[in-house]
Design a protein around this motif. Structure first.
Motif, PDB file in Angstrom:
ATOM      1  N   GLN A 157       0.744  -1.358   0.216  1.00 42.75           N
ATOM      2  CA  GLN A 157       0.008   0.058   0.066  1.00 42.75           C
ATOM      3  C   GLN A 157       0.676   1.389   0.066  1.00 42.75           C
ATOM      4  O   GLN A 157       0.632   2.243  -0.557  1.00 42.75           O
ATOM      5  CB  GLN A 157      -0.932  -0.182   1.223  1.00 42.75           C
ATOM      6  CG  GLN A 157      -2.094  -1.197   0.891  1.00 42.75           C
ATOM      7  CD  GLN A 157      -2.870  -1.225   2.297  1.00 42.75           C
ATOM      8  OE1 GLN A 157      -4.030  -1.020   2.054  1.00 42.75           O
ATOM      9  NE2 GLN A 157      -2.506  -1.433   3.446  1.00 42.75           N
ATOM     10  N   SER A 160       0.853   3.984  -3.171  1.00 43.24           N
ATOM     11  CA  SER A 160       0.644   5.234  -2.831  1.00 43.24           C
ATOM     12  C   SER A 160       1.786   6.096  -3.087  1.00 43.24           C
ATOM     13  O   SER A 160       1.543   7.550  -3.585  1.00 43.24           O
ATOM     14  CB  SER A 160       0.407   5.469  -1.136  1.00 43.24           C
ATOM     15  OG  SER A 160      -0.870   4.568  -0.716  1.00 43.24           O
ATOM     16  N   ASN A 188       1.356   6.680  -6.843  1.00 50.16           N
ATOM     17  CA  ASN A 188       0.308   7.444  -7.482  1.00 50.16           C
ATOM     18  C   ASN A 188       0.266   8.758  -6.627  1.00 50.16           C
ATOM     19  O   ASN A 188      -0.814   9.666  -7.004  1.00 50.16           O
ATOM     20  CB  ASN A 188      -0.950   6.715  -7.031  1.00 50.16           C
ATOM     21  CG  ASN A 188      -1.341   5.512  -7.699  1.00 50.16           C
ATOM     22  OD1 ASN A 188      -1.009   5.700  -8.935  1.00 50.16           O
ATOM     23  ND2 ASN A 188      -1.574   4.303  -7.027  1.00 50.16           N
ATOM     24  N   CYS A 248      -0.389   9.717  -3.744  1.00 46.50           N
ATOM     25  CA  CYS A 248      -1.328   9.994  -2.804  1.00 46.50           C
ATOM     26  C   CYS A 248      -0.881  10.210  -1.546  1.00 46.50           C
ATOM     27  O   CYS A 248      -0.456   9.244  -0.635  1.00 46.50           O
ATOM     28  CB  CYS A 248      -2.213   8.573  -2.789  1.00 46.50           C
ATOM     29  SG  CYS A 248      -4.008   8.945  -1.787  1.00 46.50           S
ATOM     30  N   CYS A 283      -3.109   8.554   1.512  1.00 39.91           N
ATOM     31  CA  CYS A 283      -2.763   7.252   1.618  1.00 39.91           C
ATOM     32  C   CYS A 283      -1.433   6.646   2.105  1.00 39.91           C
ATOM     33  O   CYS A 283      -1.290   5.979   3.092  1.00 39.91           O
ATOM     34  CB  CYS A 283      -3.310   6.311   0.449  1.00 39.91           C
ATOM     35  SG  CYS A 283      -5.071   6.150  -0.033  1.00 39.91           S
ATOM     36  N   LEU A 284      -0.551   7.471   2.070  1.00 38.85           N
ATOM     37  CA  LEU A 284       0.747   7.446   2.235  1.00 38.85           C
ATOM     38  C   LEU A 284       0.951   7.436   3.778  1.00 38.85           C
ATOM     39  O   LEU A 284       1.529   6.724   4.515  1.00 38.85           O
ATOM     40  CB  LEU A 284       1.891   8.274   1.372  1.00 38.85           C
ATOM     41  CG  LEU A 284       3.249   8.061   1.681  1.00 38.85           C
ATOM     42  CD1 LEU A 284       3.752   6.484   1.577  1.00 38.85           C
ATOM     43  CD2 LEU A 284       4.251   9.096   1.056  1.00 38.85           C
ATOM     44  N   HIS A 328      -1.111   4.727   5.721  1.00 39.85           N
ATOM     45  CA  HIS A 328      -0.115   3.229   5.719  1.00 39.85           C
ATOM     46  C   HIS A 328       1.086   3.353   6.226  1.00 39.85           C
ATOM     47  O   HIS A 328       1.414   2.430   6.820  1.00 39.85           O
ATOM     48  CB  HIS A 328      -0.278   2.787   4.119  1.00 39.85           C
ATOM     49  CG  HIS A 328      -1.813   2.518   3.911  1.00 39.85           C
ATOM     50  ND1 HIS A 328      -2.467   1.611   4.491  1.00 39.85           N
ATOM     51  CD2 HIS A 328      -2.420   3.098   2.738  1.00 39.85           C
ATOM     52  CE1 HIS A 328      -3.821   1.677   3.993  1.00 39.85           C
ATOM     53  NE2 HIS A 328      -3.778   2.398   2.948  1.00 39.85           N
ATOM     54  N   THR A 371       0.401  -1.055 -10.738  1.00 35.92           N
ATOM     55  CA  THR A 371       0.175   0.297 -10.645  1.00 35.92           C
ATOM     56  C   THR A 371       0.688   1.290 -11.672  1.00 35.92           C
ATOM     57  O   THR A 371      -0.338   2.124 -12.295  1.00 35.92           O
ATOM     58  CB  THR A 371       0.832   1.045  -9.315  1.00 35.92           C
ATOM     59  OG1 THR A 371       0.541   0.351  -8.445  1.00 35.92           O
ATOM     60  CG2 THR A 371       0.509   2.376  -9.080  1.00 35.92           C
ATOM     61  N   ILE A 408      -5.682  -0.877  -3.200  1.00 34.10           N
ATOM     62  CA  ILE A 408      -4.794   0.292  -2.878  1.00 34.10           C
ATOM     63  C   ILE A 408      -4.833   1.415  -4.204  1.00 34.10           C
ATOM     64  O   ILE A 408      -5.189   2.452  -4.214  1.00 34.10           O
ATOM     65  CB  ILE A 408      -3.732   0.278  -2.515  1.00 34.10           C
ATOM     66  CG1 ILE A 408      -2.990   1.333  -1.704  1.00 34.10           C
ATOM     67  CG2 ILE A 408      -2.865  -0.435  -3.358  1.00 34.10           C
ATOM     68  CD1 ILE A 408      -3.747   2.072  -0.760  1.00 34.10           C
ATOM     69  N   ASN A 409      -4.808   1.043  -5.484  1.00 33.34           N
ATOM     70  CA  ASN A 409      -4.814   1.790  -6.462  1.00 33.34           C
ATOM     71  C   ASN A 409      -6.217   2.790  -6.646  1.00 33.34           C
ATOM     72  O   ASN A 409      -6.338   3.756  -6.941  1.00 33.34           O
ATOM     73  CB  ASN A 409      -4.594   1.087  -7.883  1.00 33.34           C
ATOM     74  CG  ASN A 409      -3.201   1.201  -8.145  1.00 33.34           C
ATOM     75  OD1 ASN A 409      -2.543   2.109  -8.495  1.00 33.34           O
ATOM     76  ND2 ASN A 409      -2.502  -0.013  -7.583  1.00 33.34           N
ATOM     77  N   ASN A 442      -6.281   4.902  -3.628  1.00 35.06           N
ATOM     78  CA  ASN A 442      -5.517   6.318  -4.078  1.00 35.06           C
ATOM     79  C   ASN A 442      -6.264   7.087  -4.981  1.00 35.06           C
ATOM     80  O   ASN A 442      -6.186   8.411  -4.821  1.00 35.06           O
ATOM     81  CB  ASN A 442      -4.387   5.809  -4.733  1.00 35.06           C
ATOM     82  CG  ASN A 442      -3.270   5.037  -3.959  1.00 35.06           C
ATOM     83  OD1 ASN A 442      -2.335   4.464  -4.622  1.00 35.06           O
ATOM     84  ND2 ASN A 442      -3.377   5.261  -2.639  1.00 35.06           N
TER      85      ASN A 442
END
Length: 168
Positions: free
Chosen positions: A56, A60, A63, A65, A68-69, A72, A114, A148-149, A152
């Motif tokens: 994850q 992240s 992407n 993100c 989310c980063l 996680h 991803t 997770i994608n 994100n």
């Protein structure tokens, strides 16, 4: 930051502002949101929690993100993940000794899936993952990469702010 304002106050203010301009996906698409939560839970089933967070985190990163980063990496820390490994996830290829061969295979597959539009999932990346995971685990890893994608993309599209965690 305004004088006398804490970082949390600033994050909350930014989150409130973002919330006024973007929809609340969970409320607006409740059935889809609950389905995504179910898909995410099913994807994690039977996987090592440390591996789940590494996947994850890497997706992240790719992407961009931040929401989310932040979530996680915080979850990984709470689960006992080391700061050293967390710092190395983005550059895992240059720091392979921090990760098991199984984790490396999962990180490579995470990158390929991803960034699938950049060249598909190369046969060697898939073969390495298939050599490290049994068929059920590999399917779970692939499902987790997909979830997770999706998370994100939802977070980015709805303007989620890093440092806010709406799960609580």
């Amino acid at each position: 930051m305004t004088h006398g304002m804490t970082t949390n106050d600033a994050v909350t203010g930014v989150a409130a502002e973002a919330g006024r301009s973007r929809l609340d996906f969970g409320k607006a698409a409740g059935k889809a949101f609950r389905a995504l939560i179910g898909f995410d839970a099913a994807a994690r089933e039977g996987l090592d929690p440390a591996l789940v967070e590494l996947i994850q985190i890497r997706a992240s990163h790719l992407n961009h993100c931040a929401y989310c980063l932040h979530m996680h990496t915080s979850d990984a820390r709470k689960a006992g993940e080391s700061e050293e490994r967390l710092h190395m996830v983005a550059v895992w290829r240059e720091a392979r000794h921090f990760f098991t061969e199984k984790e490396q295979a999962a990180l490579a597959l995470t990158e390929a899936v991803t960034l699938v539009a950049d060249g598909g999932v190369p046969d060697d990346v898939y073969a390495e993952a298939a050599a490290r995971f049994d068929e059920r685990e590999l399917a779970q890893v692939l499902a987790l990469i997909c979830t997770i994608n999706t998370w994100n993309r939802v977070a980015l599209a709805t303007g989620k702010v890093a440092g806010t965690d709406e799960r609580r």
